[in-house]
Design a protein around this motif. Structure first.
Motif: not given
Length: 193
Positions: A58-59, A61, A63-65, A80, A131, A168-169, A171-172
């Motif tokens: 995620l990071n 990609q 995203m700040d996870a 997140l 995942s 990431a997309d 999850v967002a």
């Protein structure tokens, strides 16, 4: 690809007594574990490896996870972040047990769950996110590393499965459905949120 060092890092994170142990010391520790108890250790470590791999992906990609400090954080496994604040929390489950995921959904129906592919394939629910990682591959990696079967290949990746590139997309879309941009546009046009 999941590197064997991820397994050793997971052991150090999940076992206080092994926090500063070398890779060889970790292998020695688990060589003395009763085979019946070993499946529980493998399951625990597999979950920690899964968390680490998903957060890293995620990071990478954008995203700040982040992982929670405790490996047994209640209800969720990762956060997140948005501007140093927790924007959403997500659960992660490395399993092939559909009943376990159903129980988790019943207990916390509003918290997204990132799962291994075997389970994701059996759900048609947007809150259950694939995942891209295979549960069997995770089991195999953890088992092989702890048995010392790949000890001479330090740093090499030993699993062919990778976390989904579009994770990431996904999850967002589920965990952060109203992004700051979307919210701002909504306010501009008077849309209710």
């Amino acid at each position: 690809m999941i590197a064997q060092n991820s397994v050793f890092d997971a052991v150090r994170r999940g076992y206080n007594e092994l926090e500063i142990a070398s890779n060889d010391e970790i292998i020695d520790y688990f060589s003395d574990v009763n085979p019946d108890a070993m499946s529980g250790h493998i399951s625990n470590i597999k979950g920690i490896v899964f968390e680490q791999e998903v957060v890293n992906a995620l990071n990478e990609q954008g995203m700040d996870a982040m992982l929670f400090e405790a490996t047994n954080h209640p209800i969720s496994d990762i956060a997140l972040m948005s501007d140093a604040d927790i924007a959403a929390e997500v659960q992660l489950k490395a399993t092939d047990n559909v009943a376990y995921i159903n129980e988790t959904l019943a207990e916390n129906p509003d918290i997204p769950i990132i799962v291994t592919s075997e389970v994701a394939d059996r759900f048609d629910n947007s809150i259950v996110i694939d995942s891209g990682v295979d549960n069997v591959a995770l089991d195999d990696v953890v088992s092989e590393v702890l048995a010392g079967e790949v000890a001479n290949h330090v740093g090499e990746s030993i699993a062919s499965d990778v976390v989904s590139e579009g994770l990431a997309d996904l999850v967002a879309d589920v965990a952060l459905p109203i992004s700051p941009i979307g919210f701002g546009i909504g306010l501009l046009f008077g849309l209710p949120f």
